[in-house]
Design an enzyme around this catalytic site. Structure first.
Site, PDB file in Angstrom:
ATOM      1  N   GLY A  16      47.313  31.853  54.791  1.00 33.48           N
ATOM      2  CA  GLY A  16      46.353  30.818  54.412  1.00 33.48           C
ATOM      3  C   GLY A  16      45.089  31.434  53.870  1.00 33.48           C
ATOM      4  O   GLY A  16      44.875  32.648  53.954  1.00 33.48           O
ATOM      5  N   VAL A  91      50.002  33.271  66.280  1.00 31.33           N
ATOM      6  CA  VAL A  91      50.442  32.132  67.077  1.00 31.33           C
ATOM      7  C   VAL A  91      51.516  31.366  66.291  1.00 31.33           C
ATOM      8  O   VAL A  91      51.227  30.803  65.229  1.00 31.33           O
ATOM      9  CB  VAL A  91      49.268  31.189  67.419  1.00 31.33           C
ATOM     10  N   ASP A 133      32.594  26.485  65.640  1.00 34.53           N
ATOM     11  CA  ASP A 133      33.432  25.810  64.642  1.00 34.53           C
ATOM     12  C   ASP A 133      34.686  25.241  65.292  1.00 34.53           C
ATOM     13  O   ASP A 133      35.804  25.451  64.812  1.00 34.53           O
ATOM     14  CB  ASP A 133      33.793  26.774  63.510  1.00 34.53           C
ATOM     15  N   ASN A 138      41.353  24.704  64.142  1.00 29.90           N
ATOM     16  CA  ASN A 138      41.142  25.943  64.893  1.00 29.90           C
ATOM     17  C   ASN A 138      41.762  25.876  66.288  1.00 29.90           C
ATOM     18  O   ASN A 138      41.444  26.693  67.150  1.00 29.90           O
ATOM     19  CB  ASN A 138      39.645  26.266  65.001  1.00 29.90           C
TER      20      ASN A 138
END
Length: 1007
Positions: A16, A91, A133, A138
């Protein structure tokens, strides 16, 4: 980087990319496990070394965290090229945002996920680290259902100590254009303190987590809007509706927890993550027995509007109680009403009173704004907000100053602070409320609304001169000069010692080119500033008077005034005024032909501006200088300076200066008649910005330039549409200069379309205005243009009278302009002589035109070669005629004027016919005929058909010759209907037209 090895990590694929970093999947070649590597992009920007150091420092800090719900930081470092990176746990699973979008969440599952995120935050906060953030993207859930919080590598340590004001950590979302990891924070999940750009602590993370919880259980974020500014304003100002209004399965206790996390004031929120976890655990126990397990529906649009914060509750609970007698109810309501009214009066918010120090600096700054000295206003207004950060009007005025200087992002930040300081506008005094609205309307360029608001203030303060000055400024910005003058006169009448009113009167009279009244107003302002000992005011008077004299062409006088302004600015050490005066003086020197001193002064001004951090002022100066080079036709210098201005504007995010640079660059390319496609692209980009911002004057100029570019490209209908729109705008605003230039352009377009009588009218209208304005260069061109239209219509004597006036006008011009105007005069003289059969005069005038045009590629140069080639061909110098005609075609291709190219091609066909190259003569004549027909240039088209017929006859193709002659006669006859009988009869009376019509008749009767 795919396939490369960083340290002992082999990059496999890109996972990403965000605004700041790229994430790759990689293999740890030592331990044989998959990892994620995040790299920092754009490592060459301003301040990058500091940022890179912070990136690695915070990665090192985050690597100390070890928790089951925090994605582990394994490693960090820099590549050999100096690119920093973080190596973290990979992850495998889903992102929380995806689960929300797919409606895969129930309320119990949402609470479990949010609780585990809170546990991760609790661990980080114990180590003195804030995430900053927290958002659904996230939060990852791995394939075992475990929550992992990502991006702690970009967190902030609490123990780093107070940062300098220039520290990127202190900048808000708007100040960094939402670059991921730099801001840090995402609009919908920002805390109010992040949106306001003030210090944050652990409670900021808990606010963001409250936003995530809200979205999970309600189906939409708590704060939404059309853009980041709107969202941030809502974060600061509005409370979202309880989640239960959007999802009936949400309990009252869950409403309480969510809204407590989202409390505006930090002291009203959860103070620690552990407190929030305790409440979440308790509500989960309660939900086990009675909560729905339905998936939460994703809501695209708001189901209920946000509501402004209020201290008053409703009477809904009272009204739900059992009924009592009407008397009891009435008495109770009266009593309750009295109590509520008393409570409201005692508890209602009071308007903030600025401190004396803040008010003092505010008044100084606003006076500078009223004088138009925007940069000077910045320092006192900043001092005002430093003295009292809750002074909303000072923040608003600071936003106004930043806007005028093209620092849009800084202005937006100040407006956000105003919204945060005044969430309930009803507490403001009437005048303050009107001023806030007027300032916001000014910034958003709704000048009529701004003028109306200021007019209301003037009614409330009828004896205050400054109130009328504010009304005048709003009208001035909307180009309603007469209304602005009217209010400035009222300001001067209220206070005859109010120098800013007279200064602006001088400026506006100057814009109307009423030099007598302008000088009187400037003299009065100068006298008042001198009495006050105000050197800056005197400098501004001299500068504005010099700028006015420059606009009306009085360059020696302008130079004298500006030099005086520069001397005072340097003596008083006012570097802002020094820079802008140097830039204006450079433009005047350039126009007067003092090129080297002009370049030196401009360079010195730009260097000084950069050293002081006034890049946007330097950019404005470069644009003005580039425009001055353009006026003098010094195109390489103009392009160099304008591209430098464009680069400055883009680097400093000056959107208005960027659009202005693009517009003047487009003007440059259009004036050169080259790079038309690029010019159109630049115009469209600038036009989009100016239309969106409501910059009417600039929109008008952009439409005008687009029309000129379309004209060059042969899009005549599009050009006429643009010019008609421009004439309407110029008439509406009574802008005579603009009206004159547009009539000139329309005349040129109609000339290209060979609608000569209509073109003549447009040229005449333009000439009369330019004569009044006394612009000799354009007057010279227009005399030639009118002459050409007159002779084409057979009105030779009138044409010659106008041509005789050209040398007198040309003598007023510098050498470059003089040569071009005289070259065009000679061209028309040659065409008239050739039309009348005066060969000697025709060839003499054509040679003179070519000599004056020179060897440079230009429209005039191509026309001069074409005309001389035509004369030589008809006089029998066939080889020379062919050579010149070929040169004309090649130059026309470089100029990229479609009509010019067609005309030179037709002349080439005639030269080829004269030399006996019949095949190529027919080919060129046919191509020219097709181009003329497509462009509806019928006067040239019928002449092309005649040439085709003559070539066919020479080839003994009688049928082809007769066919071509019939086409020629048909097109010629159609001109009478197109032009009208009077214009056509004059045209048909020309000697050359009579001769060509006889040749058509001969071809029609050929055997």
């Amino acid at each position: 980087m795919i396939g490369q090895t960083v340290s002992h990590y082999r990059i496999i694929e890109k996972l990403g990319e965000g605004g700041m970093g790229v994430v790759y999947l990689a293999e740890d070649t030592v331990l044989g496990r998959q990892v994620a590597i995040k790299t920092l992009t754009d490592t060459t920007g301003v301040g990058t070394r500091n940022f890179r150091g912070r990136f690695l420092r915070e990665a090192r800090s985050a690597s100390t965290l070890s928790h089951q719900h925090i994605a582990t930081i394994y490693d960090y470092g820099e590549t050999p090229e100096g690119q920093p990176y973080i190596v973290m746990e990979f992850v495998k699973g889903a992102i929380l945002g995806e689960l929300i979008r797919r409606e895969n969440l129930t309320i119990p599952r949402s609470l479990k996920i949010v609780t585990e995120v809170a546990e991760a935050l609790a661990e980080a906060h114990r180590h003195g680290i804030i995430h900053r953030d927290i958002k659904p993207s996230n939060v990852a859930i791995n394939h075992r259902g475990e929550v992992k919080v990502l991006d702690f590598g970009l967190a902030k340590q609490l123990e780093l100590g107070p940062a300098d004001s220039s520290d990127p950590d202190r900048q808000t979302l708007l100040n960094t254009q939402t670059r991921e990891g730099v801001i840090v924070g995402t609009p919908m999940y920002l805390s109010p303190e992040q949106a306001l750009g003030v210090d944050v602590d652990v409670r900021s993370d808990l606010f963001s987590l409250g936003g995530v919880l809200y979205e999970c259980i309600a189906g939409k974020p708590p704060f939404t809007g059309g853009n980041p500014i709107e969202i941030c304003a809502k974060v600061i100002r509005d409370d979202p509706p309880p989640p239960s209004q959007l999802n009936k399965d949400v309990t009252a206790e869950l409403d309480r927890i969510t809204l407590k996390a989202l409390a505006k004031k930090q002291e009203h929120r959860y103070q620690t993550a552990d407190e929030m976890i305790a409440d979440l655990n308790q509500v989960q126990v309660e939900l086990q027995s009675d909560s729905s397990g339905h998936p939460v529906t994703r809501l695209v649009a708001s189901a209920a509007p946000t509501r402004s914060t209020s201290a008053l509750a409703t009477f809904s609970d009272i009204l739900k109680r059992p009924r009592l007698s009407i008397g009891y109810v009435a008495g109770g309501l009266v009593l309750v009403g009295l109590i509520v009214t008393a409570l409201w009066w005692a508890m209602r918010p009071k308007p903030h009173q600025a401190t004396a120090e803040a008010q003092k600096w505010y008044d100084i700054g606003v006076n500078y704004l009223r004088e138009g000295a925007y940069f000077k206003a910045i320092k006192p207004l900043q001092e005002s907000v430093n003295a009292d950060d809750k002074f909303a009007l000072a923040h608003a005025r600071l936003a106004e100053a930043w806007t005028e200087l093209d620092y849009t992002e800084r202005a937006q930040i100040e407006l956000l602070r105003v919204d945060g300081l005044v969430p309930d506008r009803s507490v403001l005094e009437r005048v303050d409320l009107l001023y806030l609205d007027a300032i916001r309307n000014t910034i958003t360029r709704d000048f009529p609304a701004a003028a109306n608001g200021c007019a209301e203030i003037a009614k409330l303060k009828p004896n205050e001169a400054y109130a009328y000055l504010d009304v005048a400024r709003a009208y001035e910005k909307n180009d309603e000069i007469d209304k602005a003058l009217e209010n400035l006169k009222l300001a001067a009448a209220r206070d005859a010692q109010y120098a800013p009113a007279f200064l602006r009167l001088g400026i506006l009279y100057g814009r109307k080119e009423d030099l007598t009244n302008a000088d009187a107003a400037f003299d009065k302002a100068d006298s008042l500033f001198q009495t006050l000992g105000d050197f800056e005011g005197r400098t501004e008077v001299l500068f504005q008077r010099g700028a006015m004299l420059s606009r009306v062409g009085k360059m020696p006088d302008a130079q004298e005034q500006l030099q005086k302004a520069l001397d005072i600015a340097r003596t008083s050490a006012n570097q802002y005024q020094e820079i802008k005066t140097m830039l204006q003086l450079s433009t005047v020197l350039q126009t007067r032909g003092n090129t080297e001193p002009a370049k030196q002064m401009a360079g010195d001004a730009v260097n000084l501006a950069q050293s002081l951090g006034i890049e946007n002022l330097a950019t404005q100066g470069l644009i003005d200088l580039g425009d001055a080079y353009l006026v003098r036709r010094e195109y390489p210098d103009a392009e160099r300076v304008l591209k430098q201005a464009l680069d400055f504007a883009r680097r400093n995010k000056g959107r208005r200066n960027e659009a202005r640079s693009l517009l003047v660059l487009a003007k440059l390319y259009i004036q050169q008649e080259t790079n038309t496609d690029e010019a159109l692209t630049y115009v469209e980009q600038a036009l989009a910005y100016f239309q969106q911002g409501g910059y009417n004057k600039e929109v008008s100029l952009a439409i005008l330039l687009r029309g000129r570019a379309r004209l060059l490209k042969g899009d005549y209908d599009g050009a006429l549409t643009d010019f008609a729109q421009q004439i309407e705008f110029a008439q509406k605003t009574n802008n005579q200069s603009q009206l004159a230039s547009t009539h000139l352009l329309v005349g040129n377009l109609l000339k290209t379309l060979e609608r000569y009588s209509e073109a003549l009218i447009s040229f005449q209208k333009s000439f009369e205005i330019y004569k009044t304005l006394d612009v000799p260069i354009t007057m010279g061109y227009l005399l030639v243009d009118q002459s050409e239209m007159l002779w084409r219509l057979g009105r030779y004597d009138e044409a010659k009278v106008l041509l005789a006036q050209v040398p007198k006008i040309a003598d007023r011009l510098d050498s470059n302009y003089r040569q071009v105007v005289l070259a065009r005069q000679s061209l028309v003289e040659s065409k008239i002589a050739l039309s009348e059969g005066n060969s000697a005069a025709a060839i003499a005038a054509a040679n003179r035109a070519l000599t004056l045009a020179g060897t440079a590629v230009s429209h005039t140069g191509a026309e001069a070669r074409c005309q001389l080639g035509l004369v030589e061909t008809r006089l029998g110098s066939k080889t020379q005629g062919l050579k010149l005609s070929q040169e004309a075609v090649e130059m026309a291709k470089l100029v990229k004027d479609e009509h010019l190219l067609s005309s030179t091609q037709l002349s080439l066909a005639e030269a080829l016919l004269a030399t006996g190259d019949l095949k190529n003569a027919v080919a060129n004549a046919r191509e020219a005929q097709q181009r003329f027909a497509q462009a509806k240039q019928h006067e040239s088209e019928w002449q092309a058909w005649l040439l085709i017929g003559q070539a066919s006859a020479r080839q003994n193709d009688s049928a082809g010759a007769r066919d071509a002659a019939r086409h020629a006669l048909g097109v010629l006859t159609s001109l009478e209907q197109k032009w009208g009988s009077e214009a056509f009869q004059g045209y048909a009376s020309r000697q050359d037209i009579k001769a060509w019509r006889m040749q058509i008749e001969e071809l029609l009767t050929s055997q």
